[in-house]
Design an enzyme around this catalytic site. Structure first.
Site, mmCIF file in Angstrom:
data_model
loop_
_atom_site.group_PDB
_atom_site.id
_atom_site.type_symbol
_atom_site.label_atom_id
_atom_site.label_comp_id
_atom_site.label_asym_id
_atom_site.label_seq_id
_atom_site.Cartn_x
_atom_site.Cartn_y
_atom_site.Cartn_z
ATOM 1 N N LEU A 136 0.721 -1.197 -0.049
ATOM 2 C CA LEU A 136 0.002 0.080 0.041
ATOM 3 C C LEU A 136 0.827 1.167 0.041
ATOM 4 O O LEU A 136 1.910 1.169 0.391
ATOM 5 C CB LEU A 136 -0.965 0.196 1.028
ATOM 6 C CG LEU A 136 -1.908 -1.108 1.444
ATOM 7 C CD1 LEU A 136 -2.727 -0.933 2.707
ATOM 8 C CD2 LEU A 136 -2.917 -1.203 0.178
ATOM 9 N N ASP A 137 0.311 2.423 -0.582
ATOM 10 C CA ASP A 137 1.298 3.518 -0.642
ATOM 11 C C ASP A 137 1.391 3.858 1.014
ATOM 12 O O ASP A 137 0.659 3.652 1.556
ATOM 13 C CB ASP A 137 0.347 4.708 -1.312
ATOM 14 C CG ASP A 137 0.335 4.471 -2.807
ATOM 15 O OD1 ASP A 137 1.037 3.538 -3.345
ATOM 16 O OD2 ASP A 137 -0.456 5.043 -3.354
ATOM 17 N N ALA A 138 2.358 4.807 1.188
ATOM 18 C CA ALA A 138 2.746 5.268 2.519
ATOM 19 C C ALA A 138 1.597 5.888 3.201
ATOM 20 O O ALA A 138 1.091 5.589 4.353
ATOM 21 C CB ALA A 138 3.880 5.962 2.651
#
Length: 309
Positions: free
Chosen positions: A139-141
């Site tokens: 997942l993106d940060a």
């Protein structure tokens, strides 16, 4: 130690932008190529060029390559706010908070899921590159929600194959600007790096096949809450596809969100949450589903947009 390289531009790169040509020749990103050009580390026929210059086949390139960048290793330290949704001998499913990357990358100095698990005493599979052992998807940060990590080598192989073969059910909720038309639909558009080389991705002809299904859960005056199912898992896929529909995720200024609306709702990142994750258990074959609640910042923004409608 820096390395000097001198070579002619191959015929196949005739007419390419210089930053794109360097990227293809040496294997680094266009952003890195542009940085080298601006720093004066690139000469074309003995003269300093601009990154947007078009290259001519046979032109002579002199390039000073920087020392190879080493990927940082995970730092084993607990991550505040990261909770365990489920754990057994094969897998651990976490609810990832904001500001946490899946694994260490060059340029990222913040906390990571793998470092948080190691810091809390969890065992992680040793398969995969050293800096992302056990990681089977990301997942993106600043995207929150359900994320699975492999603990056993068998689970790592099983889950990597399941994600590749698209047998995993990945569901997200996104608050997007405006009202998609139709309310339910599919975006089937290839994704690759944005031509600007600024770190964004975009719908690009010849990019990697990317398929996103969406369905409107609730429509408000200024925005719509969508249920999104991913067939593929490209970097920034939902953010790119929603932006391409001209309905970017609320708060996603990187992909064209309205800063005024974002400020009014008190949201400082993309309104995007991995709400559910389902897959066959690597050892039992039993179908398992995991769900996560919205974090506080997303819930508050949703309450505001709901109250305004």
């Amino acid at each position: 130690m820096s390395e000097q390289r001198s070579l002619p531009v191959p015929d196949g790169l005739e007419g390419e932008r210089l930053d794109a040509a360097l990227s293809r020749l040496f294997g680094f990103s266009r952003t890195r190529a542009a940085e080298l050009i601006v720093a004066g580390e690139v000469l074309v026929d003995g003269r300093p060029p601009a990154k947007s210059d078009r290259v001519r086949a046979g032109a002579w390139l002199d390039v000073t390559l920087p020392p190879p960048v080493t990927t940082p290793m995970p730092v084993a330290e607990p991550v505040p706010g990261m909770t365990i949704v489920y754990e057994d001998d094969d897998i651990v499913v976490v609810n990832k908070p904001i500001g946490v990357a899946a694994h260490p990358t060059v340029g990222w100095t913040g906390p990571t899921v793998i470092g948080g698990l190691l810091g809390a005493g969890h065992t992680i599979a040793t398969s995969g590159a050293a800096e992302r052992q056990g990681i089977v998807h990301r997942l993106d940060a600043n995207t929150t929600g359900a994320m699975a990590v492999a603990k056993s080598e068998h689970a790592y192989s099983w889950l990597k194959r399941a994600f590749k073969e698209r047998t995993v059910d990945k569901r997200y909720h996104a608050l997007v600007q405006g009202h998609p038309d139709p309310f339910r639909g599919t975006v089937d558009a290839p994704i690759d790096r944005h031509p600007s080389g600024d770190g964004r991705f975009a719908v690009v002809a010849g990019g990697k096949p990317s398929v996103t299904h969406y369905d409107t859960i609730e429509a408000f005056r200024a925005a719509s809450l969508l249920d999104i199912k991913l067939e593929t898992g490209r970097t920034h896929q939902i953010r790119v596809h929603m932006s391409a529909l001209r309905h970017p995720c609320v708060g996603d200024l990187f992909y064209g969100a309205d800063p005024t609306l974002s400020a009014r709702l008190g949201i400082t990142r993309q309104w995007l949450h991995a709400v559910a994750l389902g897959f066959e258990h690597p050892s039992t074959g039993e179908w398992m589903s995991f769900s996560t609640d919205y974090p506080e910042d997303l819930q508050k923004a949703l309450d505001v947009v709901r109250d305004e409608s």
